[in-house]
Enzyme design. Structure first.
Site, PDB file in Angstrom:
ATOM      1  N   MET A  70     -29.449   7.774 -55.958  1.00 38.22           N
ATOM      2  CA  MET A  70     -29.366   8.534 -55.294  1.00 38.22           C
ATOM      3  C   MET A  70     -30.687   9.299 -56.183  1.00 38.22           C
ATOM      4  O   MET A  70     -30.920  10.285 -56.037  1.00 38.22           O
ATOM      5  CB  MET A  70     -28.736   8.795 -54.110  1.00 38.22           C
ATOM      6  CG  MET A  70     -28.334   7.726 -53.372  1.00 38.22           C
ATOM      7  SD  MET A  70     -27.485   8.739 -52.304  1.00 38.22           S
ATOM      8  CE  MET A  70     -26.973   7.434 -51.389  1.00 38.22           C
ATOM      9  N   ARG A  71     -30.051   8.544 -57.754  1.00 42.67           N
ATOM     10  CA  ARG A  71     -31.039   9.907 -58.247  1.00 42.67           C
ATOM     11  C   ARG A  71     -32.332   9.128 -58.650  1.00 42.67           C
ATOM     12  O   ARG A  71     -33.513   9.894 -58.986  1.00 42.67           O
ATOM     13  CB  ARG A  71     -30.322   9.298 -60.341  1.00 42.67           C
ATOM     14  CG  ARG A  71     -29.315   9.984 -60.668  1.00 42.67           C
ATOM     15  CD  ARG A  71     -28.583  10.871 -60.441  1.00 42.67           C
ATOM     16  NE  ARG A  71     -29.694  12.306 -60.444  1.00 42.67           N
ATOM     17  CZ  ARG A  71     -29.776  12.708 -61.890  1.00 42.67           C
ATOM     18  NH1 ARG A  71     -29.369  12.029 -62.375  1.00 42.67           N
ATOM     19  NH2 ARG A  71     -30.994  12.729 -61.869  1.00 42.67           N
ATOM     20  N   HIS A  72     -32.725   7.953 -56.937  1.00 43.50           N
ATOM     21  CA  HIS A  72     -34.399   8.536 -57.492  1.00 43.50           C
ATOM     22  C   HIS A  72     -34.794   8.742 -56.714  1.00 43.50           C
ATOM     23  O   HIS A  72     -34.516   9.115 -55.604  1.00 43.50           O
ATOM     24  CB  HIS A  72     -34.384   6.726 -56.476  1.00 43.50           C
ATOM     25  CG  HIS A  72     -34.080   6.195 -57.998  1.00 43.50           C
ATOM     26  ND1 HIS A  72     -34.860   5.781 -59.290  1.00 43.50           N
ATOM     27  CD2 HIS A  72     -32.839   5.296 -59.112  1.00 43.50           C
ATOM     28  CE1 HIS A  72     -34.373   4.794 -60.156  1.00 43.50           C
ATOM     29  NE2 HIS A  72     -33.211   5.013 -60.049  1.00 43.50           N
ATOM     30  N   ALA A 168     -43.391   1.679 -52.240  1.00 44.74           N
ATOM     31  CA  ALA A 168     -43.679  -0.007 -52.802  1.00 44.74           C
ATOM     32  C   ALA A 168     -43.320   0.846 -54.112  1.00 44.74           C
ATOM     33  O   ALA A 168     -43.029   0.335 -55.505  1.00 44.74           O
ATOM     34  CB  ALA A 168     -45.238  -0.538 -52.098  1.00 44.74           C
ATOM     35  N   ARG A 178     -34.254   0.044 -63.008  1.00 43.44           N
ATOM     36  CA  ARG A 178     -32.590  -0.360 -62.704  1.00 43.44           C
ATOM     37  C   ARG A 178     -32.757  -2.157 -62.627  1.00 43.44           C
ATOM     38  O   ARG A 178     -31.674  -2.851 -62.910  1.00 43.44           O
ATOM     39  CB  ARG A 178     -32.540  -0.088 -61.449  1.00 43.44           C
ATOM     40  CG  ARG A 178     -32.227   1.747 -61.172  1.00 43.44           C
ATOM     41  CD  ARG A 178     -31.245   1.944 -61.989  1.00 43.44           C
ATOM     42  NE  ARG A 178     -31.314   3.494 -61.596  1.00 43.44           N
ATOM     43  CZ  ARG A 178     -30.243   4.137 -62.175  1.00 43.44           C
ATOM     44  NH1 ARG A 178     -29.515   3.640 -63.308  1.00 43.44           N
ATOM     45  NH2 ARG A 178     -30.627   5.520 -62.051  1.00 43.44           N
TER      46      ARG A 178
HETATM   47  C1  LIG Z   1     -30.496   3.311 -68.016  1.00 42.08           C
HETATM   48  C2  LIG Z   1     -30.448   4.832 -67.347  1.00 42.08           C
HETATM   49  C3  LIG Z   1     -29.203   5.227 -67.508  1.00 42.08           C
HETATM   50  C4  LIG Z   1     -29.667   6.977 -67.141  1.00 42.08           C
HETATM   51  N1  LIG Z   1     -28.614   8.480 -67.890  1.00 42.08           N
HETATM   52  C5  LIG Z   1     -28.511   9.199 -66.908  1.00 42.08           C
HETATM   53  C6  LIG Z   1     -27.477  10.260 -67.147  1.00 42.08           C
HETATM   54  O1  LIG Z   1     -27.037  10.066 -68.520  1.00 42.08           O
HETATM   55  N2  LIG Z   1     -26.908  11.385 -67.231  1.00 42.08           N
HETATM   56  C7  LIG Z   1     -28.243  11.342 -65.933  1.00 42.08           C
HETATM   57  O2  LIG Z   1     -28.343  13.016 -65.144  1.00 42.08           O
HETATM   58  N3  LIG Z   1     -29.636  10.631 -65.289  1.00 42.08           N
HETATM   59  C8  LIG Z   1     -29.212   9.862 -65.930  1.00 42.08           C
HETATM   60  N4  LIG Z   1     -30.431   8.395 -65.256  1.00 42.08           N
HETATM   61  C9  LIG Z   1     -31.287   8.798 -64.318  1.00 42.08           C
HETATM   62  C10 LIG Z   1     -32.715   8.925 -64.865  1.00 42.08           C
HETATM   63  O3  LIG Z   1     -32.564  10.414 -65.890  1.00 42.08           O
HETATM   64  C11 LIG Z   1     -33.758   9.622 -63.711  1.00 42.08           C
HETATM   65  O4  LIG Z   1     -33.225  10.859 -62.193  1.00 42.08           O
HETATM   66  C12 LIG Z   1     -33.582   8.325 -62.587  1.00 42.08           C
HETATM   67  O5  LIG Z   1     -33.670   7.229 -63.567  1.00 42.08           O
HETATM   68  C13 LIG Z   1     -34.749   8.295 -61.172  1.00 42.08           C
HETATM   69  O6  LIG Z   1     -35.811   8.109 -61.951  1.00 42.08           O
HETATM   70  P1  LIG Z   1     -37.222   8.610 -61.682  1.00 42.08           P
HETATM   71  O7  LIG Z   1     -36.835  10.122 -61.600  1.00 42.08           O
HETATM   72  O8  LIG Z   1     -38.260   8.672 -62.448  1.00 42.08           O
HETATM   73  O9  LIG Z   1     -37.398   8.398 -60.247  1.00 42.08           O
HETATM   74  P2  LIG Z   1     -37.736   9.927 -59.184  1.00 42.08           P
HETATM   75  O10 LIG Z   1     -36.856  10.590 -58.692  1.00 42.08           O
HETATM   76  O11 LIG Z   1     -37.869   8.733 -57.648  1.00 42.08           O
HETATM   77  O12 LIG Z   1     -38.667   9.909 -59.423  1.00 42.08           O
HETATM   78  C14 LIG Z   1     -40.473   9.240 -59.155  1.00 42.08           C
HETATM   79  C15 LIG Z   1     -40.754  10.156 -60.165  1.00 42.08           C
HETATM   80  O13 LIG Z   1     -41.574  10.960 -59.534  1.00 42.08           O
HETATM   81  C16 LIG Z   1     -41.462  12.311 -60.401  1.00 42.08           C
HETATM   82  N5  LIG Z   1     -40.586  13.008 -60.260  1.00 42.08           N
HETATM   83  C17 LIG Z   1     -39.884  12.969 -59.377  1.00 42.08           C
HETATM   84  N6  LIG Z   1     -38.949  14.060 -59.330  1.00 42.08           N
HETATM   85  C18 LIG Z   1     -39.709  15.853 -60.693  1.00 42.08           C
HETATM   86  C19 LIG Z   1     -39.277  16.033 -60.587  1.00 42.08           C
HETATM   87  N7  LIG Z   1     -38.753  16.946 -60.573  1.00 42.08           N
HETATM   88  N8  LIG Z   1     -40.598  17.107 -62.080  1.00 42.08           N
HETATM   89  C20 LIG Z   1     -41.300  16.109 -62.470  1.00 42.08           C
HETATM   90  N9  LIG Z   1     -41.534  14.572 -61.700  1.00 42.08           N
HETATM   91  C21 LIG Z   1     -40.498  14.271 -61.072  1.00 42.08           C
HETATM   92  C22 LIG Z   1     -41.455  11.562 -61.851  1.00 42.08           C
HETATM   93  O14 LIG Z   1     -42.989  10.762 -62.493  1.00 42.08           O
HETATM   94  C23 LIG Z   1     -40.521  10.536 -61.547  1.00 42.08           C
HETATM   95  O15 LIG Z   1     -40.664   8.932 -62.146  1.00 42.08           O
HETATM   96  C24 LIG Z   1     -30.131   7.407 -65.747  1.00 42.08           C
HETATM   97  C25 LIG Z   1     -31.135   6.043 -65.747  1.00 42.08           C
HETATM   98  C26 LIG Z   1     -30.568   5.306 -66.041  1.00 42.08           C
HETATM   99  C27 LIG Z   1     -31.905   4.460 -66.064  1.00 42.08           C
END
Ligand SMILES: Cc1cc2nc3c(=O)[nH]c(=O)nc-3n(C[C@H](O)[C@H](O)[C@H](O)COP(=O)(O)OP(=O)(O)OC[C@H]3O[C@@H](n4cnc5c(N)ncnc54)[C@H](O)[C@@H]3O)c2cc1C
Length: 217
Positions: A70-72, A168, A178
């Site tokens: 749900m970080r996504h 997509a 992931r």
């Molecule tokens: C190997 C690994 C280790 C991780 N370790 C940690 C950790 O220790 N602690 C932790 O908290 N998280 C961690 N994460 C989570 C990571 O930081 C991301 O929150 C998560 O992978 C979701 O990715 P995302 O933000 O690209 O995806 P989404 O939230 O789906 O966002 C998609 C895209 O939208 C844009 N976007 C979304 N929101 C914003 C925003 N607020 N501002 C600007 N652009 C935005 C960006 O381009 C982003 O790539 C980890 C992830 C991975 C894969």
């Protein structure tokens, strides 16, 4: 752990249609997909046409996977509630022989190695902890303690279930991050179960995504 595709509105043709509206206007007349155009969009990272394709999945996995999932943020979620229902006390065990148990190295440069010799004792310790949590949860429920309070003792290894609807473009971002070797073993398994649905429904898009390095676009 479980992944089930519930619903889908996705095709390569959808990508082509939404891309062509910018040059041809009469997008509804487009009836054939166009692999070259899809490749071009992927290569140039013209990503918005991929957003008109949506997948809904049902997922069962432990809470620690749900937290990562749900970080996504570019997705829609509904998760089972520990406030409104008594939770199934079903717990995750890292009992798969392929799941490494030992971590070596330093922050930012960890490696995970087999550690099979630790499995039996690890599973026994988990079983003990899960057993206490389950017993105390059920005792509190039987005493009439509110579900939202009783659940506080349940660990992150407890199974949860949720719906996720994701387009997509965001799915490519999710799979890119992931399925990578540095993602936690359990969420990699979930991502690997999701990936074939993307390939089946959007074969040309999937092929272009692989061709250009499985990156976020
Ligand atoms: C190997 C690994 C280790 C991780 N370790 C940690 C950790 O220790 N602690 C932790 O908290 N998280 C961690 N994460 C989570 C990571 O930081 C991301 O929150 C998560 O992978 C979701 O990715 P995302 O933000 O690209 O995806 P989404 O939230 O789906 O966002 C998609 C895209 O939208 C844009 N976007 C979304 N929101 C914003 C925003 N607020 N501002 C600007 N652009 C935005 C960006 O381009 C982003 O790539 C980890 C992830 C991975 C894969």
């Amino acid at each position: 752990m479980k992944v089930q595709l519930i619903d889908v509105m996705a095709s390569d043709l959808n990508v082509v249609r939404s891309a062509k509206v910018s040059t041809e206007g009469a997008a509804s007349l487009v009836t054939e997909s166009n692999d070259k155009l899809i490749n071009y969009l992927m290569r140039e990272r013209h990503a918005s046409p991929f957003e008109h394709n949506v997948f809904t999945f049902y997922i069962e996995a432990p809470i620690f996977v749900a937290r990562e999932f749900m970080r996504h943020r570019m997705a829609s979620y509904n998760e089972e509630s520990g406030r409104y229902k008594v939770l199934d006390t079903r717990f995750y065990y890292p009992d798969n022989a392929g799941r490494p148990l030992k971590q070596i190295g330093k922050t930012g440069d960890y490696k995970f190695v087999d550690g099979g010799e630790l499995r039996e004792e690890t599973l026994a310790l988990m079983d003990e902890a899960y057993g206490i949590a389950e017993n105390n949860y059920k005792t509190m429920i039987d005493m009439g303690v509110a579900k939202e309070v009783a659940r506080m003792v349940l660990p992150v290894g407890t199974y949860s279930s949720w719906y996720v609807t994701i387009n997509a473009r965001s799915l490519m971002n999710f799979l890119s991050l992931r399925t990578a070797p540095n993602a936690q073993w359990e969420i990699r398994r979930i991502a690997e179960l999701m990936e074939p649905h993307f390939e089946i429904h959007m074969p040309a898009t999937y092929a272009a995504w692989v061709e250009y390095g499985r990156q976020s676009v």
